[in-house]
Design a protein around this motif. Structure first.
Motif, PDB file in Angstrom:
ATOM      1  N   ASP A 185      22.637  13.788  85.208  1.00 22.65           N
ATOM      2  CA  ASP A 185      23.474  12.770  85.855  1.00 22.65           C
ATOM      3  C   ASP A 185      23.598  12.970  87.356  1.00 22.65           C
ATOM      4  OD1 ASP A 185      24.449  11.376  83.388  1.00 22.65           O
ATOM      5  OD2 ASP A 185      25.256  13.370  82.969  1.00 22.65           O
ATOM      6  N   LYS A 205      30.747   8.668  85.144  1.00 21.84           N
ATOM      7  CA  LYS A 205      30.130   8.546  83.819  1.00 21.84           C
ATOM      8  C   LYS A 205      31.049   7.810  82.844  1.00 21.84           C
ATOM      9  CE  LYS A 205      27.478  11.380  80.550  1.00 21.84           C
ATOM     10  NZ  LYS A 205      26.175  10.751  80.836  1.00 21.84           N
ATOM     11  N   LEU A 219      28.509  15.271  80.570  1.00 21.13           N
ATOM     12  CA  LEU A 219      27.954  15.338  81.918  1.00 21.13           C
ATOM     13  C   LEU A 219      26.923  16.461  82.021  1.00 21.13           C
ATOM     14  CD1 LEU A 219      28.188  14.281  84.877  1.00 21.13           C
ATOM     15  CD2 LEU A 219      29.848  16.112  85.256  1.00 21.13           C
TER      16      LEU A 219
END
Length: 297
Positions: free
Chosen positions: A119, A244, A2
């Motif tokens: 992200d 994710k 991430l």
């Protein structure tokens, strides 16, 4: 892994009673807290060229928080004057962002290419970044926005909401019922997931189908500065990891979605409580520069 990015405000919070200043700012705090949670994080903002700016930059370097897309101009860095009353932070004034107000971030093509490697982006009402939200939204990356208590400017809130995935509101002076209604209104304006924090009264989440309550984690607070930012970071990191890892499941499985929302709220509350036991937003005190001290006195 991430990757998250804080775009916008950075300041030093100045504590006149102790003669110390601490790095902070909503967007910068997010980047630091995410880094402390083991997430790859970066910060993009505007620095002045004074002792306050250099202290923040040196702190980011010490914490290994990337800041390669920041700007730096001659002028005064942002700062806020803070007092503590029984451990609760009270803002006494500021220079309204300093150089950030004069020369805010305007996204260039190189910035957009950089942002697309992340992200999630988190920004705030103090970042002078509102007019860039449309361009940021076009990159199709989730945007989190901290309104603080400025959601009360409904005309501005209506302009912002269509571009953001997450909206964080400070509703400490509101009742539980009023807060729920405010969450619903912000959602109706276009914000997909609304989180309203109420300090010691807990927090609410609303996404159009669920209205979830998170009780507070009670501690003997040393300093509540950064509690809201740490709550937001804990929540966003937890939810973004789930997004994710299992994007389809989070989107299609309502029971799993509720489970993750509850887990994210819990992690936000835990991080906020821990942060109340730290001086400043995240420590790293320095002596207030004499030039700033004289101006304030």
């Amino acid at each position: 892994m991430l990757k998250v990015l804080g775009i916008g405000d950075n300041v030093c919070d100045i504590y006149l009673h102790s003669g110390e200043m601490y790095p902070g700012g909503q967007a910068l705090n997010f980047a630091v807290y995410a880094k402390n949670l083991g997430v790859s994080s970066a910060y993009m903002g505007v620095f002045g060229q004074d002792e306050i700016a250099w202290h923040i930059i040196h702190t980011l370097d010490a914490l290994k928080v990337e800041h390669v897309r920041c700007r730096q101009y001659e002028g005064e860095n942002g700062y806020a004057v803070v007092n503590l009353v029984d451990g609760d932070r009270v803002f006494m004034g500021s220079n309204r962002g300093g150089i950030t107000k004069e020369k805010p971030i305007v996204l260039e093509e190189a910035d957009k290419e950089y942002i697309q490697t992340f992200d999630l982006v988190h920004t705030s009402n103090n970042s002078y970044f509102d007019d860039q939200l449309k361009s940021l939204h076009a990159l199709e990356i989730p945007i989190s926005y901290d309104f603080s208590n400025k959601w009360e400017d409904w005309e501005r809130t209506a302009r912002i909401c269509p571009y953001i995935t997450f909206g964080f509101l400070s509703c400490g002076s509101m009742s539980q019922e009023e807060t729920q209604q405010i969450c619903k209104k912000v959602h109706q304006l276009g914000c997909k997931i609304v989180i309203a924090t109420m300090g010691s009264k807990g927090a609410w989440l609303y996404n159009g189908e669920l209205m979830l309550f998170q009780p507070p984690k009670t501690v003997e607070a040393i300093d509540t500065l950064g509690a809201g930012d740490s709550f937001a970071t804990g929540f966003l990191v937890c939810l973004s990891k789930a997004q994710k890892e299992n994007p389809d499941k989070l989107d299609t499985d309502s029971s799993y979605r509720e489970q993750i929302f509850k887990q994210a709220l819990e992690e936000g509350a835990v991080l906020a409580a821990k942060n109340c036991l730290v001086r400043g937003a995240f420590g790293y005190a320095a002596k207030i520069p004499e030039s700033v001290l004289q101006k304030l006195i």
